[in-house]
Design a protein around this motif. Sequence first.
Motif, PDB file in Angstrom:
ATOM      1  N   SER A   1     128.987  22.745  50.791  1.00 29.04           N
ATOM      2  CA  SER A   1     130.062  23.719  50.661  1.00 29.04           C
ATOM      3  C   SER A   1     131.344  23.033  50.196  1.00 29.04           C
ATOM      4  CB  SER A   1     130.297  24.405  52.005  1.00 29.04           C
ATOM      5  OG  SER A   1     130.716  23.452  52.975  1.00 29.04           O
ATOM      6  N   LEU A   2     132.361  23.857  49.921  1.00 29.08           N
ATOM      7  CA  LEU A   2     133.620  23.302  49.452  1.00 29.08           C
ATOM      8  C   LEU A   2     134.281  22.414  50.490  1.00 29.08           C
ATOM      9  CD1 LEU A   2     135.122  26.450  47.677  1.00 29.08           C
ATOM     10  CD2 LEU A   2     134.214  24.412  46.587  1.00 29.08           C
ATOM     11  N   GLU A   3     134.221  22.814  51.760  1.00 27.78           N
ATOM     12  CA  GLU A   3     134.863  22.026  52.813  1.00 27.78           C
ATOM     13  C   GLU A   3     134.195  20.664  52.970  1.00 27.78           C
ATOM     14  OE1 GLU A   3     137.636  22.866  54.155  1.00 27.78           O
ATOM     15  OE2 GLU A   3     137.641  24.779  53.062  1.00 27.78           O
ATOM     16  N   ASN A   4     132.856  20.632  52.911  1.00 26.99           N
ATOM     17  CA  ASN A   4     132.156  19.348  53.029  1.00 26.99           C
ATOM     18  C   ASN A   4     132.479  18.425  51.857  1.00 26.99           C
ATOM     19  OD1 ASN A   4     130.921  20.133  55.419  1.00 26.99           O
ATOM     20  ND2 ASN A   4     129.133  20.984  54.377  1.00 26.99           N
ATOM     21  N   ILE A   5     132.560  19.000  50.649  1.00 28.87           N
ATOM     22  CA  ILE A   5     132.863  18.178  49.473  1.00 28.87           C
ATOM     23  C   ILE A   5     134.276  17.610  49.572  1.00 28.87           C
ATOM     24  CG2 ILE A   5     133.168  18.258  46.971  1.00 28.87           C
ATOM     25  CD1 ILE A   5     130.967  20.396  46.912  1.00 28.87           C
ATOM     26  N   LYS A   6     135.227  18.433  50.023  1.00 26.79           N
ATOM     27  CA  LYS A   6     136.595  17.952  50.184  1.00 26.79           C
ATOM     28  C   LYS A   6     136.671  16.844  51.224  1.00 26.79           C
ATOM     29  CE  LYS A   6     138.730  22.369  48.900  1.00 26.79           C
ATOM     30  NZ  LYS A   6     139.557  23.510  49.371  1.00 26.79           N
ATOM     31  N   GLY A   7     135.927  16.970  52.323  1.00 24.98           N
ATOM     32  CA  GLY A   7     135.923  15.920  53.347  1.00 24.98           C
ATOM     33  C   GLY A   7     135.338  14.618  52.822  1.00 24.98           C
ATOM     34  N   ASP A   8     134.278  14.710  51.989  1.00 26.05           N
ATOM     35  CA  ASP A   8     133.696  13.486  51.406  1.00 26.05           C
ATOM     36  C   ASP A   8     134.680  12.796  50.472  1.00 26.05           C
ATOM     37  OD1 ASP A   8     131.403  13.984  52.817  1.00 26.05           O
ATOM     38  OD2 ASP A   8     130.364  14.979  51.155  1.00 26.05           O
ATOM     39  N   TYR A   9     135.416  13.579  49.708  1.00 32.63           N
ATOM     40  CA  TYR A   9     136.425  12.989  48.819  1.00 32.63           C
ATOM     41  C   TYR A   9     137.520  12.290  49.628  1.00 32.63           C
ATOM     42  CZ  TYR A   9     134.993  14.724  44.218  1.00 32.63           C
ATOM     43  OH  TYR A   9     134.337  14.930  43.028  1.00 32.63           O
ATOM     44  N   VAL A  10     137.908  12.877  50.759  1.00 33.85           N
ATOM     45  CA  VAL A  10     138.958  12.277  51.589  1.00 33.85           C
ATOM     46  C   VAL A  10     138.476  10.950  52.165  1.00 33.85           C
ATOM     47  CG1 VAL A  10     140.296  12.561  53.698  1.00 33.85           C
ATOM     48  CG2 VAL A  10     140.057  14.489  52.111  1.00 33.85           C
ATOM     49  N   ARG A  11     137.215  10.888  52.650  1.00 40.38           N
ATOM     50  CA  ARG A  11     136.681   9.626  53.175  1.00 40.38           C
ATOM     51  C   ARG A  11     136.579   8.575  52.073  1.00 40.38           C
ATOM     52  NH1 ARG A  11     133.957  13.276  56.581  1.00 40.38           N
ATOM     53  NH2 ARG A  11     132.370  13.717  54.990  1.00 40.38           N
ATOM     54  N   LEU A  12     136.189   8.990  50.870  1.00 35.64           N
ATOM     55  CA  LEU A  12     136.136   8.039  49.757  1.00 35.64           C
ATOM     56  C   LEU A  12     137.531   7.525  49.411  1.00 35.64           C
ATOM     57  CD1 LEU A  12     134.545   6.632  47.486  1.00 35.64           C
ATOM     58  CD2 LEU A  12     134.775   8.710  46.126  1.00 35.64           C
ATOM     59  N   GLY A  13     138.539   8.373  49.507  1.00 38.67           N
ATOM     60  CA  GLY A  13     139.902   7.939  49.249  1.00 38.67           C
ATOM     61  C   GLY A  13     140.384   6.912  50.255  1.00 38.67           C
ATOM     62  N   ARG A  14     139.982   7.054  51.528  1.00 37.14           N
ATOM     63  CA  ARG A  14     140.358   6.056  52.533  1.00 37.14           C
ATOM     64  C   ARG A  14     139.750   4.697  52.204  1.00 37.14           C
ATOM     65  NH1 ARG A  14     138.965   9.875  57.748  1.00 37.14           N
ATOM     66  NH2 ARG A  14     140.687  11.387  57.469  1.00 37.14           N
ATOM     67  N   THR A  15     138.490   4.694  51.773  1.00 37.99           N
ATOM     68  CA  THR A  15     137.849   3.429  51.407  1.00 37.99           C
ATOM     69  C   THR A  15     138.543   2.790  50.213  1.00 37.99           C
ATOM     70  OG1 THR A  15     135.732   4.321  52.193  1.00 37.99           O
ATOM     71  CG2 THR A  15     135.652   2.358  50.819  1.00 37.99           C
ATOM     72  N   LEU A  16     138.948   3.607  49.241  1.00 36.84           N
ATOM     73  CA  LEU A  16     139.617   3.075  48.054  1.00 36.84           C
ATOM     74  C   LEU A  16     140.984   2.498  48.388  1.00 36.84           C
ATOM     75  CD1 LEU A  16     138.677   5.900  45.533  1.00 36.84           C
ATOM     76  CD2 LEU A  16     137.912   3.524  45.422  1.00 36.84           C
ATOM     77  N   LYS A  17     141.673   3.074  49.370  1.00 35.76           N
ATOM     78  CA  LYS A  17     142.986   2.551  49.731  1.00 35.76           C
ATOM     79  C   LYS A  17     142.888   1.188  50.402  1.00 35.76           C
ATOM     80  CE  LYS A  17     145.721   6.774  50.005  1.00 35.76           C
ATOM     81  NZ  LYS A  17     146.596   7.614  50.837  1.00 35.76           N
ATOM     82  N   GLU A  18     141.745   0.878  51.013  1.00 38.50           N
ATOM     83  CA  GLU A  18     141.552  -0.450  51.577  1.00 38.50           C
ATOM     84  C   GLU A  18     141.415  -1.509  50.495  1.00 38.50           C
ATOM     85  OE1 GLU A  18     138.197  -0.201  54.091  1.00 38.50           O
ATOM     86  OE2 GLU A  18     139.111   1.201  55.526  1.00 38.50           O
ATOM     87  N   ILE A  19     141.039  -1.081  49.300  1.00 41.02           N
ATOM     88  CA  ILE A  19     140.898  -1.997  48.164  1.00 41.02           C
ATOM     89  C   ILE A  19     142.132  -1.851  47.289  1.00 41.02           C
ATOM     90  CG2 ILE A  19     139.452  -2.657  46.200  1.00 41.02           C
ATOM     91  CD1 ILE A  19     137.180  -1.070  47.602  1.00 41.02           C
ATOM     92  N   GLU A  20     142.796  -2.939  46.989  1.00 39.87           N
ATOM     93  CA  GLU A  20     143.969  -2.892  46.115  1.00 39.87           C
ATOM     94  C   GLU A  20     143.495  -2.744  44.678  1.00 39.87           C
ATOM     95  OE1 GLU A  20     146.354  -6.275  46.738  1.00 39.87           O
ATOM     96  OE2 GLU A  20     146.860  -5.779  48.823  1.00 39.87           O
ATOM     97  N   ALA A  21     143.520  -1.508  44.192  1.00 34.63           N
ATOM     98  CA  ALA A  21     142.999  -1.231  42.854  1.00 34.63           C
ATOM     99  C   ALA A  21     143.679   0.001  42.294  1.00 34.63           C
ATOM    100  CB  ALA A  21     141.482  -1.034  42.886  1.00 34.63           C
TER     101      ALA A  21
END
Length: 385
Positions: free
Chosen positions: A285-305
Motif C-alpha cells: 500500500s501507499l503507507e508501506n511504500i512511504k515507510g520503506d522510503y523513510v527507512r532507506l533515507g535514514r540509511t543514506l544519511k548515515e553515509i556521507e554521499a
Amino acid sequence: MTDSEVAVGVTHVADDTMKMTGCGSCGMYMILEGAPGKSFVCMKCRLIELMEEKIRGLEMQVESLVEFRKGFEQIMEQRHEVSEGKSSDLQMEAGLGNSEGRLGEESGQWKHVTKRTRQRKRRASEGEIELQNRFAELENEEGAQQVVTEGDRARKKRRAVSPIGKGEELMEITPNMSPRRIQDGLKRITRENGNGKNLQPEGTGDRLENSTVTRKRQVYVIGDSLLRRIDRPVTRADPENRRVCCLPGAKIRDVDLRLKRILKGAGKNPLIILHVGTNDTARFSLENIKGDYVRLGRTLKEIEAQVIFSGILPVPREGQQRCDKIMTINRWLRQWCYKEGFGMYGHWEAFMDRGQFSRDGLHLSREGNRLLGWRLAQLIKRALN
C-alpha cells in the motif's frame, strides 16, 4: 439445304475474306482480313520506329548538353584567368609600395626589393656571426683534468654530508626516483651494513606518509531490473569510477539491506542514484511504500554521499489504477526528497510511448533502455559539474 452444305459455304466466304499479306519493313507474312494497303507495316516494326525516334531525340539532347558544358567551362576558365591577372597586379603593386623609400647600397639609386632578396640578405648577415665550439675545452687536457677534479670534489662533499660511514656504499638519490624505490634502497643498505641505523634522507619519510593519490568521485546507479542494459551509456564517460548495480526483482527494503555492502570502498562523498519502487507498487500500500522510503533515507544519511532518487516509470500493462498510484508516489517522493535534502529526477513524460516498453508491459525495450541510460548519463554529468 443440309448442314454440311451450309458449313462448306461459310468456309468459302472465310477464305475469300482472309488474305496473306507481307510487311513492307521486315518482310514477315501475316494473314489479315480484307485487302490491306500497299505500304503495310506490322505492329512490331511500328514500335521499333517509335523507339528509334525517341533515341534520336535523346542523342540531340545529349549533344546540346555537351556543347553547353564546353561553353560553361570556357567561361569559367576566362574568369579564372582574369582573377589571376588581377591578383598578380595587386601583388606587384604591393611589392612596389614596400620597395619605395629604399636606396641601393652601392649605386645610391632606387632599387626594387622583393621578399626573396630580403631573405638572402638576412641569411648572408647571419653568416657573419662568430661560431664557437662549446665542447672545445674538453679537447684540452688541462680543461679535462679540471672537470674531473671538480667532479671528485662534489662526490667527496656528498660522502662527507651523508650519514653513511667510510667504506660503505653510497646510494645516489635522483629526482626521477620514486619514494618507494628510495625507501627500498635504504632498507637494503641498512640490512647489508647491519648497523640498524635509519639511513633515510631528511624529509623523505614525511613525503611518503603525506603522499596521497587523488581519486575521482565514485558514481553508483542502484536499482531494480529496469536498469538492465544501461551500463554502457552510463559508464562510457568514466568506466573506472562509475558502477551500475542491477538487482532483478528488488524492492525498497532489499536495496536498504544491501546498500552498505554495495557502497563498501566507495570513497569520499560518492554520487548515488537510486531507481527502485516499481515492484513495491504491485504488492504494498501507499503507507508501506512511504515507510520503506523513510527507512532507506535514514540509511543514506548515515553515509556521507550525494543522493538522487529516480522517479518510478509507468507500467502500461496494469491499467489506469496502478498508474494513478505510481503518480501519487512520485508526487510524495518529490516533496519528501526536497524536505530531506535529497535530489529527485522524474521520467514520467519521457516514457509515455508504448513502444519504449517490451511485450510484457513492465520492462523496457532496447529503445527504452537507451533513453533511460542517456537520461541518467546526463543527470550524472550535471550532478558532478
